[in-house]
Design a protein around this motif. Structure first.
Motif, PDB file in Angstrom:
ATOM      1  N   TRP A   1      23.499 -27.860  14.787  1.00 13.13           N
ATOM      2  CA  TRP A   1      22.479 -27.438  15.743  1.00 13.13           C
ATOM      3  C   TRP A   1      21.539 -28.611  16.011  1.00 13.13           C
ATOM      4  O   TRP A   1      21.280 -29.423  15.141  1.00 13.13           O
ATOM      5  CB  TRP A   1      21.656 -26.270  15.184  1.00 13.13           C
ATOM      6  CG  TRP A   1      22.368 -24.955  15.167  1.00 13.13           C
ATOM      7  CD1 TRP A   1      23.345 -24.562  14.307  1.00 13.13           C
ATOM      8  CD2 TRP A   1      22.146 -23.854  16.046  1.00 13.13           C
ATOM      9  NE1 TRP A   1      23.753 -23.281  14.587  1.00 13.13           N
ATOM     10  CE2 TRP A   1      23.028 -22.811  15.659  1.00 13.13           C
ATOM     11  CE3 TRP A   1      21.288 -23.623  17.120  1.00 13.13           C
ATOM     12  CZ2 TRP A   1      23.072 -21.594  16.300  1.00 13.13           C
ATOM     13  CZ3 TRP A   1      21.324 -22.395  17.765  1.00 13.13           C
ATOM     14  CH2 TRP A   1      22.211 -21.405  17.361  1.00 13.13           C
ATOM     15  N   MET A   2      21.045 -28.659  17.227  1.00 13.99           N
ATOM     16  CA  MET A   2      19.985 -29.598  17.585  1.00 13.99           C
ATOM     17  C   MET A   2      18.735 -28.790  17.878  1.00 13.99           C
ATOM     18  O   MET A   2      18.806 -27.750  18.552  1.00 13.99           O
ATOM     19  CB  MET A   2      20.390 -30.441  18.796  1.00 13.99           C
ATOM     20  CG  MET A   2      19.381 -31.519  19.173  1.00 13.99           C
ATOM     21  SD  MET A   2      20.012 -32.640  20.446  1.00 13.99           S
ATOM     22  CE  MET A   2      21.190 -33.588  19.475  1.00 13.99           C
ATOM     23  N   ALA A   3      17.595 -29.231  17.371  1.00 10.85           N
ATOM     24  CA  ALA A   3      16.373 -28.435  17.486  1.00 10.85           C
ATOM     25  C   ALA A   3      15.177 -29.341  17.738  1.00 10.85           C
ATOM     26  O   ALA A   3      15.200 -30.542  17.457  1.00 10.85           O
ATOM     27  CB  ALA A   3      16.162 -27.591  16.227  1.00 10.85           C
ATOM     28  N   GLN A   4      14.132 -28.736  18.261  1.00 15.69           N
ATOM     29  CA  GLN A   4      12.870 -29.421  18.543  1.00 15.69           C
ATOM     30  C   GLN A   4      11.748 -28.400  18.453  1.00 15.69           C
ATOM     31  O   GLN A   4      11.804 -27.348  19.096  1.00 15.69           O
ATOM     32  CB  GLN A   4      12.895 -30.036  19.936  1.00 15.69           C
ATOM     33  CG  GLN A   4      11.582 -30.646  20.391  1.00 15.69           C
ATOM     34  CD  GLN A   4      11.273 -31.956  19.697  1.00 15.69           C
ATOM     35  OE1 GLN A   4      11.914 -32.962  19.930  1.00 15.69           O
ATOM     36  NE2 GLN A   4      10.292 -31.932  18.819  1.00 15.69           N
ATOM     37  N   GLY A   5      10.741 -28.698  17.640  1.00 20.17           N
ATOM     38  CA  GLY A   5       9.594 -27.817  17.524  1.00 20.17           C
ATOM     39  C   GLY A   5       8.447 -28.280  18.399  1.00 20.17           C
ATOM     40  O   GLY A   5       8.300 -29.469  18.692  1.00 20.17           O
ATOM     41  N   PHE A   6       7.623 -27.328  18.826  1.00 22.36           N
ATOM     42  CA  PHE A   6       6.414 -27.617  19.589  1.00 22.36           C
ATOM     43  C   PHE A   6       5.257 -26.892  18.920  1.00 22.36           C
ATOM     44  O   PHE A   6       5.368 -25.707  18.575  1.00 22.36           O
ATOM     45  CB  PHE A   6       6.547 -27.144  21.040  1.00 22.36           C
ATOM     46  CG  PHE A   6       7.522 -27.945  21.850  1.00 22.36           C
ATOM     47  CD1 PHE A   6       7.134 -29.134  22.455  1.00 22.36           C
ATOM     48  CD2 PHE A   6       8.834 -27.521  22.001  1.00 22.36           C
ATOM     49  CE1 PHE A   6       8.029 -29.873  23.200  1.00 22.36           C
ATOM     50  CE2 PHE A   6       9.739 -28.261  22.743  1.00 22.36           C
ATOM     51  CZ  PHE A   6       9.335 -29.441  23.346  1.00 22.36           C
TER      52      PHE A   6
END
Length: 836
Positions: free
Chosen positions: A665-670
């Motif tokens: 999985w590729m993820a990015q938090g904000f």
């Protein structure tokens, strides 16, 4: 007489030498390209595309040269004779320029004019090919009701032709007018043009063609405006340009007729009036009025959101433009417990893995260095995070050896190849490296394999079909000429195979120049090491879509595009160089159109081997575009910041609670303030790309940003995920100088799960601390310099108070913490005095 003969012989000899050198070089390059194309699966389509590219470039060049030469010859016919004067002492000698010389100069200027016109048109064949068989999306824009394929297929080619026609006609008109002024055939009186019949007919025709070109641009302007070629789109500016287009086109028709009339009968006032009206209509309709309307309305994002008639259509088309039609508000599949999460979620990152592998020379062959590392969905040790590391020849160290290596050592010796990949398994705080069992023990192709190689097919039979056979004197000579290496032409290379263009991105870019490829990642499928890279198709025109950066940012930069889609998957076998192009999962109609044009070079998705498809990572640039859209489409007004700064990868289940194998999985938090606003996660599911947006409620509070010490530690990449419906946060502080160099280990691991906090010298210790902590347990310390100074002041004040109160035990504990914070316990402050 003999001198003239010698001069002619010398000129003929020089001309033949130039022809042999230029023609021989071209023939050698053509032979090399065709030999390389024949060594590839579907290489016939590659060679056909090269032939079509030369055809389009040749036709454009012939047309431009013919246009320039014809206009100059028309001026030449009006010149009776040209005389040049020169002085010899007190005598003035007037000589007539010979007509053959004047004609030759005219033709030479026409050739130069045509070459200058076609500069930069070498890649126009791609737009021409796509316009011949444009894609069909079956979706129309809400303004002009045109299929989206028109904006990606026909409009770019039409716009290129219009721009070329405009430049050609404008430049020809200016040059011809100046020539006629110079010979006295055109003159101006009271700003009105007067010319003789010959010059007036010529200029009248050119002005009529110029007016038709401007009218053509006016007819294309509505589509260009909707496609975003004229800047940000607002309802007021769109209505103004749509209303102005037919008016400017009508005035252009009138200017065309008036220009033709002026060419037949001298009507200078009528000509100036018509062209003044055309220029004024164009400026008012396409520049002044739309600019005033746009500046008078709301600015920035509010200008878009306030126009409710375009918002729904815009979002739908933006999702199609950037391949995020599967975007949904849902919780990503999580881990059942923190223990399972700490086992599977990696702590290390690709750059530190490469640095650690490079520092262990026993893992690598001599003269090789790690070149790429990728997170593998298949664990080699009880579900622990596993990285696949591949190497390349270290050419820099090879060429620095003394004595310098010869040609054979670089291109035929062991330095031309590397060994099997290795796996790096994260075992708590250490990396356990182990070789990966693959069918072939040698790697010939990969990223940054910059030099060609020569091998024997008897020793490596797999290279017999993928290499270029060095058979025959002409092929060896042509390849030696093309590669500028005379050693290939020697007789001893006969029977060997040439491995050319071994770099993965160069190899894929040659086959699909219309796509831009990501960095290749290593994947082991069916016991073979393969390099996988996504090919992105981009477009300069797409209806209503606001651009994002070509690298996946929020848009507005120089490299912003309104269309970016991962349409291709390139796979290169590292052992034999077998190169295949496939349609990627989720490919749209544009990629399918290119697949039809270049069949059988580009294969359908169902031809992708299953063992390779299940390991496909999510395309990085497409994910960045998806995160940009999530941030753009949000309804809240709070400021978001990325946490971490760049996307990260983890291995997690595809479906929560399912026995199906996990995927990357590729993820990015904000985060908004100090709380997690959203977590964007994406993976290549069996049914195609899947993008999820998770907005945890209640909002989870994130730990402060971790900063390493100046010389000894550096923070790792923080990773966030769903563990039992609560936010799980993991980050390590590495024993490593922030300036670079391989890490020597892990200093501290920080874990957060909901309201629980934990930290320790290892993952196991941090997990025990996490599970033993309550909701008010300590948080990971803020290691910024200002924060450490404030903490030191607090500890000093508390220690001073404890000493004043006589509590020596508390004073000692606080003093020890103060020394650890300041790093005083790690080194001596002064030498120990000697005993006397």
């Amino acid at each position: 007489m003999k001198r003239v003969v010698r001069r002619r012989a010398l000129l003929v000899g020089v001309g033949l030498l130039v022809a042999v050198l230029v023609g021989g070089r071209w023939l050698a390059l053509e032979t090399a390209e065709r030999a390389w194309g024949a060594s590839l699966p579907g290489g016939s389509a590659y060679l056909t595309a090269r032939d079509f590219a030369r055809l389009v470039s040749g036709l454009l060049l012939i047309g431009a040269v013919a246009w320039g030469t014809a206009n100059l010859l028309f001026v030449y016919r009006s010149i009776g004779s040209m005389q040049l004067s020169r002085r010899l002492g007190d005598l003035e000698i007037v000589e007539a320029v010979p007509q053959p010389l004047l004609l030759a100069g005219t033709i030479a200027c026409g050739l130069v004019f045509g070459f200058l016109l076609t500069l930069g048109t070498g890649d126009w064949w791609m737009a021409a090919a796509l316009a011949s068989r444009p894609p069909t999306f079956g979706v129309t824009d809400p303004v002009l009701q045109r299929d989206l394929g028109y904006y990606l297929g026909r409009l770019p080619w039409t716009e290129r032709l219009r721009e070329l026609a405009l430049v050609a006609v404008c430049s020809a008109t200016v040059v011809v007018a100046l020539l006629y002024v110079g010979i006295g055939s055109l003159r101006f009186r009271r700003w009105l043009p007067y010319a003789n019949a010959h010059a007036r007919a010529h200029l009248g025709l050119l002005l009529a063609l110029l007016a038709l070109t401007l009218m053509w641009g006016a007819l294309l302007d509505p589509a260009e405006t909707v496609a975003g070629l004229h800047g940000a789109l607002t309802r007021g500016a769109l209505d103004a340009r749509l209303a102005a287009a037919p008016v400017v086109a009508a005035v252009g028709v009138a200017a065309t007729v008036v220009s033709l009339v002026w060419g037949l009968r001298e009507k200078p006032v009528l000509l100036v009036t018509a062209w003044s009206a055309l220029v004024a209509a164009s400026l008012l309709g396409f520049a002044v009025i739309p600019g005033v309307v746009a500046s008078s309305g709301p600015r920035g994002q509010s200008a878009v959101e306030s126009d409710t008639a375009l918002v729904a259509g815009r979002r739908r088309l933006e999702a199609l433009a950037f391949g995020v039609v599967s975007l949904a508000e849902r919780v990503p599949p999580g881990f059942p417990s923190p223990a399972a999460a700490t086992t599977a979620v990696p702590i290390w990152d690709a750059q530190r893995i490469l640095a650690a592998a490079g520092s262990r020379r026993n893992l690598l062959r001599p003269q090789s260095t790690p070149t790429a590392a990728g997170l593998s969905p298949h664990s080699l040790s009880d579900g622990r995070a596993t990285w696949l590391v591949a190497s390349r020849p270290d050419i820099d160290s090879i060429v620095l050896r003394q004595p310098p290596p010869d040609w054979a050592a670089i291109h035929r010796g062991p330095s031309a190849r590397v060994g099997r990949p290795v796996a790096a398994v994260e075992d708590d705080t250490v990396l356990a490296f182990t070789p990966v069992a693959t069918r072939e023990s040698t790697t010939w192709f990969g990223p940054r394999f910059t030099e060609f190689a020569v091998a024997s097919p008897d020793t490596w039979p797999a290279l017999r079909h993928s290499g270029i056979a060095l058979a025959g004197w002409w092929r060896r000579t042509a390849l030696a000429w093309a590669l500028q290496t005379p050693a290939l032409a020697r007789r001893e290379t006969d029977g060997l195979v040439l491995l050319w263009r071994r770099d993965v991105l160069e190899r894929l870019g040659r086959l699909a120049p219309f796509a831009s490829f990501d960095e290749a990642v290593p994947v082991v499928a069916d016991s073979a090491l393969c390099w996988v890279a996504y090919g992105y198709l981009k477009g300069e025109a797409f209806p209503l879509a606001r651009p994002v950066d070509n690298g996946g940012g929020g848009g507005g930069g120089r490299d912003s595009v309104p269309y970016l889609h991962a349409g291709l998957v390139g796979a290169v076998n590292a052992a034999d160089g077998d190169t295949r192009l496939y349609l990627s999962p989720g490919a749209d109609s544009l990629a399918a159109a290119w697949a039809r044009l270049l069949a059988p070079l580009i294969r359908p998705l169902d031809s992708l081997p299953p063992a390779l498809r299940v390991q496909l990572p999510f395309p990085g640039r497409a994910f960045r575009a998806a995160t940009a859209l999530v941030e753009r489409w949000r309804t809240d007004t709070t400021a978001w910041s990325a946490r971490p700064r760049d996307p990260f990868e983890i291995v997690a289940p595809t479906v929560e609670g399912s026995p199906e194998a996990p995927r990357v999985w590729m993820a990015q938090g904000f985060e908004a303030g100090s709380t997690l606003a959203a977590l964007v996660a994406a993976t290549m599911a069996p049914d195609g790309p899947r993008v999820s947006v998770w907005r945890p409620g209640p909002a989870a509070r994130l730990p402060p940003v971790l900063v390493g010490s100046p010389n000894t530690t550096a923070p790792g990449i923080p990773r966030l995920w769903n563990v039992a419906r609560a936010v799980f946060f993991e980050q390590a502080l590495f024993t490593q100088a922030p300036a670079g160099g391989p890490p020597t280990g892990i200093d501290t691991v920080f874990l957060t799960w909901g309201d629980h906090r934990g930290q320790g010298r290892s993952v196991a210790a941090a997990l025990r601390s996490l599970l033993a902590s309550g909701g008010e347990a300590r948080t990971p310390a803020d290691t910024a310099l200002a924060a450490r100074w404030r903490r030191a002041q607090e500890l000093a004040a508390q220690a001073d108070a404890a000493l004043a109160a006589g509590d020596l035990e508390k004073f000692g504990r606080l003093y020890t913490q103060l020394k650890e914070l300041l790093g005083l316990g790690r080194r001596r402050l002064a030498p120990t005095p000697e005993r006397r």
